[in-house]
Design a protein around this motif. Sequence first.
Motif, PDB file in Angstrom:
ATOM      1  N   PRO A 431       0.817  -1.202   0.000  1.00 24.98           N
ATOM      2  CA  PRO A 431       0.000   0.000   0.000  1.00 24.98           C
ATOM      3  C   PRO A 431       0.870   1.280   0.000  1.00 24.98           C
ATOM      4  CG  PRO A 431      -0.696  -1.541   1.711  1.00 24.98           C
ATOM      5  CD  PRO A 431       0.582  -2.051   1.162  1.00 24.98           C
ATOM      6  N   HIS A 516      -5.856   6.165  -4.482  1.00 30.89           N
ATOM      7  CA  HIS A 516      -5.238   6.420  -3.178  1.00 30.89           C
ATOM      8  C   HIS A 516      -4.279   7.607  -3.206  1.00 30.89           C
ATOM      9  CE1 HIS A 516      -6.863   2.777  -1.544  1.00 30.89           C
ATOM     10  NE2 HIS A 516      -6.276   2.018  -2.440  1.00 30.89           N
ATOM     11  N   ARG A 534      -2.448  11.581  11.165  1.00 31.05           N
ATOM     12  CA  ARG A 534      -2.759  10.804  12.366  1.00 31.05           C
ATOM     13  C   ARG A 534      -3.487   9.508  12.021  1.00 31.05           C
ATOM     14  NH1 ARG A 534      -5.706  14.519  14.922  1.00 31.05           N
ATOM     15  NH2 ARG A 534      -7.612  13.507  14.213  1.00 31.05           N
ATOM     16  N   ASP A 535      -4.398   9.597  11.058  1.00 34.61           N
ATOM     17  CA  ASP A 535      -5.262   8.449  10.780  1.00 34.61           C
ATOM     18  C   ASP A 535      -4.685   7.472   9.758  1.00 34.61           C
ATOM     19  OD1 ASP A 535      -7.057   9.482  12.516  1.00 34.61           O
ATOM     20  OD2 ASP A 535      -8.281  10.469  10.983  1.00 34.61           O
ATOM     21  N   TYR A 536      -3.669   7.912   9.012  1.00 32.99           N
ATOM     22  CA  TYR A 536      -3.174   7.042   7.941  1.00 32.99           C
ATOM     23  C   TYR A 536      -2.508   5.806   8.548  1.00 32.99           C
ATOM     24  CZ  TYR A 536      -1.638   5.837   3.243  1.00 32.99           C
ATOM     25  OH  TYR A 536      -1.475   5.207   2.029  1.00 32.99           O
ATOM     26  N   LEU A 537      -2.605   4.719   7.793  1.00 31.37           N
ATOM     27  CA  LEU A 537      -2.117   3.425   8.281  1.00 31.37           C
ATOM     28  C   LEU A 537      -0.606   3.425   8.545  1.00 31.37           C
ATOM     29  CD1 LEU A 537      -3.473   0.764   8.782  1.00 31.37           C
ATOM     30  CD2 LEU A 537      -3.041   0.122   6.434  1.00 31.37           C
ATOM     31  N   SER A 558      -0.954   0.769  14.393  1.00 32.45           N
ATOM     32  CA  SER A 558      -1.636   0.249  13.199  1.00 32.45           C
ATOM     33  C   SER A 558      -1.593  -1.270  13.142  1.00 32.45           C
ATOM     34  CB  SER A 558      -0.963   0.774  11.922  1.00 32.45           C
ATOM     35  OG  SER A 558      -0.991   2.153  11.881  1.00 32.45           O
ATOM     36  N   HIS A 561      -4.757  -3.361  13.210  1.00 32.43           N
ATOM     37  CA  HIS A 561      -5.514  -3.096  11.997  1.00 32.43           C
ATOM     38  C   HIS A 561      -4.881  -3.814  10.794  1.00 32.43           C
ATOM     39  CE1 HIS A 561      -8.111  -0.694   9.375  1.00 32.43           C
ATOM     40  NE2 HIS A 561      -7.065  -0.579   8.583  1.00 32.43           N
ATOM     41  N   THR A 565      -6.684  -6.731   8.638  1.00 29.40           N
ATOM     42  CA  THR A 565      -7.082  -6.549   7.244  1.00 29.40           C
ATOM     43  C   THR A 565      -6.140  -7.247   6.265  1.00 29.40           C
ATOM     44  OG1 THR A 565      -5.879  -4.473   7.174  1.00 29.40           O
ATOM     45  CG2 THR A 565      -8.233  -4.333   7.612  1.00 29.40           C
TER      46      THR A 565
ATOM     47  N   VAL B 236      -7.042  -1.121   3.639  1.00 30.98           N
ATOM     48  CA  VAL B 236      -7.870  -0.004   4.123  1.00 30.98           C
ATOM     49  C   VAL B 236      -6.896   1.051   4.636  1.00 30.98           C
ATOM     50  CG1 VAL B 236      -9.775   0.641   5.646  1.00 30.98           C
ATOM     51  CG2 VAL B 236      -9.572  -1.707   4.820  1.00 30.98           C
ATOM     52  N   PRO B 237      -6.751   2.151   3.886  1.00 36.28           N
ATOM     53  CA  PRO B 237      -5.658   3.068   4.196  1.00 36.28           C
ATOM     54  C   PRO B 237      -5.781   3.822   5.519  1.00 36.28           C
ATOM     55  CG  PRO B 237      -7.034   3.981   2.465  1.00 36.28           C
ATOM     56  CD  PRO B 237      -7.524   2.596   2.718  1.00 36.28           C
ATOM     57  N   MET B 238      -7.019   4.002   5.981  1.00 38.40           N
ATOM     58  CA  MET B 238      -7.181   4.827   7.179  1.00 38.40           C
ATOM     59  C   MET B 238      -7.515   3.956   8.384  1.00 38.40           C
ATOM     60  SD  MET B 238      -6.680   7.791   5.866  1.00 38.40           S
ATOM     61  CE  MET B 238      -7.336   9.067   6.909  1.00 38.40           C
ATOM     62  N   LEU B 239      -6.950   4.320   9.495  1.00 37.60           N
ATOM     63  CA  LEU B 239      -7.266   3.605  10.729  1.00 37.60           C
ATOM     64  C   LEU B 239      -8.704   3.912  11.114  1.00 37.60           C
ATOM     65  CD1 LEU B 239      -4.048   4.373  12.741  1.00 37.60           C
ATOM     66  CD2 LEU B 239      -4.858   2.120  12.106  1.00 37.60           C
ATOM     67  N   GLU B 241     -11.330   2.806   9.685  1.00 36.07           N
ATOM     68  CA  GLU B 241     -12.262   2.494   8.594  1.00 36.07           C
ATOM     69  C   GLU B 241     -12.328   0.983   8.401  1.00 36.07           C
ATOM     70  OE1 GLU B 241     -11.566   4.180   4.792  1.00 36.07           O
ATOM     71  OE2 GLU B 241     -11.538   6.214   5.568  1.00 36.07           O
ATOM     72  N   HIS B 242     -13.503   0.465   8.242  1.00 36.18           N
ATOM     73  CA  HIS B 242     -13.579  -0.988   8.031  1.00 36.18           C
ATOM     74  C   HIS B 242     -14.543  -1.310   6.904  1.00 36.18           C
ATOM     75  CE1 HIS B 242     -11.122  -2.017  11.453  1.00 36.18           C
ATOM     76  NE2 HIS B 242     -11.733  -1.044  12.086  1.00 36.18           N
TER      77      HIS B 242
END
Lengths: 799, 242
Positions: A431, A516, A534-537, A558, A561, A565, B236-239, B241-242
Amino acid sequence: MNIFLSLFFISLSLLSYEILLMRIFSITSWSHFAYMAISIALLGFGASGSFIALFRKKLRRRFYSLFTLFSFLFSISLYFSLVLSQRIPFDPFLIVWFKEQYLYLLGYYLVLFIPFFLGASCIGISFIRFAGKIHKVYFYNLLGSGAGALAAVLLMYILSPTHLLLTIAALAFLASVISALSLSKRSLQLLILASFFIMFVFFLYPPRLQISQYKALMTSLHLPGARVLSQSSSPLGVIHVLESPAIRYAPGLSLNFHGELPPQLALFIDADSMCAITNFGGDLKNLRYLDYRSAALAYHLLENPRVLILGSGGGSEILTALYHRAPSVKAVEINPQIVDLVREKYGEFSNHIYSRPEVSVKVAEGRGFIQASSEKYDLIQIALLDSFAASSAGVYALSESYIYTLEAMKEYLGHLSSEGILSITRWLRMPPRDGIKLFATAVEALQKLGVDDPSSHLIFIRSWATSTLLIKSSSFTPSQIEKLIEFSEERLFDVIWYSGIKPGEVNRYNILEKPHYYEASSRILSPNRDSFYRDYLFDIVPATDNSPYFFHFFRLRSLPHLLKTMGAEWVPFMEWGYIILLATLVQAVGVSIFLIILPLFFLKGRGARGSRARVFIYFLSLGLAYMFMEISFIQKFTLFLSYPIYAAAVTIAGFLFFSGWGSYLSGRFSLASSFKVAVAVGAIIMVTLVYLFSIDHIFSFFISFPDSIKILISLLLIAPLALFMGMPFPLGLTTVSSENPPLVPWAWGINGCASVVSPVLATVLAISFGFNVVVSCALLFYLLAALSLIPQQRTSFRT
Amino acid sequence: MRKYPFYLFVIIGLLVLLIFFVVYPLRGKREEDIYRGKAEAMVAEQIQARGVKDEKVLQAMGKVPRHRFVPENLIPHAYEDNPLPIGFGQTISQPYIVALMTELLNPEGSDRVLEVGTGSAYQAAVLSEIVDEVYTIEIFEELGTSAKERLEDLGYDNVKVKIADGYYGWPEYAPFDAIIVTCAASHIPPPLIQQLSEGGKMCIPVGSVFWAQNLMLVEKKNGKIVSRNILPVRFVPMLGEH
């Protein structure tokens, strides 16, 4: 005196061996695994402490014969540990699936551990034997280590890794012969004879390096007609030049390219990172394929640019510039051997590109070169030189890189002409992360330079394998945007960003599940950038000079997560480097705890709990603090001295040399040890604080001076700090030795363990918080060490 | 010396014959059954569970004896969810990746498929269960020779093996309805794109020998080339999000 000289050579061999092992494992395997194996093996220092604590009296009684025996075995073990390690079928990539690989890894630890244990035992027993001369023992130990650091790097220019090993072993034999001078004449004769005989056998059967079959060089060797044309070695890496008709290198070549690639030679660095030397037969038309890579875009937006190429390697980017008739091309390459090969040995094959009138070559590190230069360029091109396989597995996560930091970006932009362009190409990793971090770095750099709206200063495209980012101090013009679209359409490249791009224009040729890159670029340019970070993996916050880990993307939070996934196997393959770092830390701490606690069972009744606690705190703090300081200053000097390998050699050698003198001086004044420690720690804190605020100014003043002056300035800066840093350890050990001798080897072991844990911990801290925090922690540890001595006035280290 | 009755020899003889003709083949059969069971489990747990739906692909993956395509010492690991080393720095891909790449090509019975990078020939065998003609090229001589023998032994007679540089494809049999490249390269060879038929598909892994970072699916439609970047896992690029 004999023993001290012997100690000098043992310390020299030990440090040279450590550096050599890092080099050898970078060639045969991948550096991040080498890092782990050698870190754990270094716990031989901690283990020697436990060993000496257990047999202290016997070791002390038969010191001379045992010292000679250990040093002799140490010399032999240098050879055998390398030979055996090369026979262990450990393969890092298989560890995810085959559990027996853990056993092989353990085998690695054990065979590498032995020489460090034996060498450290020689030093450790010297501390208990010469209790009254600890400062002198430490002086020779540090002096030898400093010489070892310097010798290893210098000898790598003239000796191959295997010959360097034999030289180190010979020096270690010399150490054991010198120590045997204190024994009977017969023992001495026997030892000399045995040493000569064994060295003779070693020379007859030098160890052979087994390069992993999964490294690019080894795979390429099986290609039809493959032949290694030359091999050369230096501290910067081993270079192989390989010939085969099946060699064709054009990373990310457009799917719309119809044509042939000219003949190429492959150039491998450390058997992996590959670049090509191209034979275009003198006709630039044969280089059309280079124009079908995303890196060629800038040439379509500029006319007759004066070009600066950072990382020219085999010359592909120089050829691209020549293909576009650039009137002047300055090529900067860090590795002088590559320049020599392309210019001299393969000059004819490369059509003498490095000798053309419009091309000038400078051997330098890119960032250092640009800092020292005042010239302006129309195009600064940063080439793609790292290997895709290693990059995609996150192998570089622990490598500091000052090429891609925020400060570097500002520096590049400052060296552009008014309409100049900075072009950076990276592998397209999935990714997405590299490209996005680069875009974020560019946006923040532009903003720091006073550009309110950076969106019109950026162009971002991707092929199926690479992404190229163009950055301009002024806005891109409408005609440049038109040319961008034309260039990309013709080559089936996707445009990710230009000012005014519409969502319908993205993700058309190499289609991702979602756009993306475009989405990330839009978010980075929007006001809510921080929440995106902050939110990006992955960690895509721009790297800075203070935390120069551009290739670090892994985020611990991360992990759940990612596992949920993507699955358990994916994570290590994406971010090997950081996972290895954490694994090393956990193992090193675990083994250290064991090695520190074990001797306590045999030291029952040897000192009150309070005094043991103080010894523990004091030597643990010192071990952590010393290495934290040394590592942080290596980073600071890397930026100043340009070459990471020289920076490390000069800094390590400088620190050890001056610390050695600090140790020596510490024994010269008849003051209370606690007072001397307090003075030394006070001085360390003061000098460090002065440096933290002034060193950047000093560096920027001297940055364009010749290398020799810069090395001298570095040593002058290191001297006062290292001098004081060399004092607390021997002072503390002298106090322990006079008040509670059984604790001396324990203290030595604790310090050994801390010295292994600290580099790993320093890297973890630097990645998360930056080197200034590492330095601050070092000062706190020094303070803690000094404070732990306060109760000494009442109870001291005594029972 | 004590005399043994004749019938004892007859009984022992019969027992030996029974073991030789009945029990031994049954043992082999049981072994085959075990591997078939493993293959079925592999298809259900590793391939179907991850979303591969094409019946033809699932059947082929269940039918090809993967354990015959791995080095002897790795036979016990043949049906595990990972790639396996086959020497020369090459691997036999993870079963799921083989299935996914095959499904992405959407092969039909009458298709002519080119494979570049034969390796152990496992991918070629899977393809040969689905299509009429498979052409496979291996650059490493030792691998190509053993792959050829293996395919012959197993009766895959619709696969042609050539030991050559796959960069130039196999022009004599071009165009191909599908091309599968099983080795990662710095670029996609232009001759392969040229040998792809109109409407044809080409699949290439991008990454290291052990782990395909992503797969590239190249399609030729109306003379134009479009490629798709396919991640073998969900990203899933953002934490959050599912």
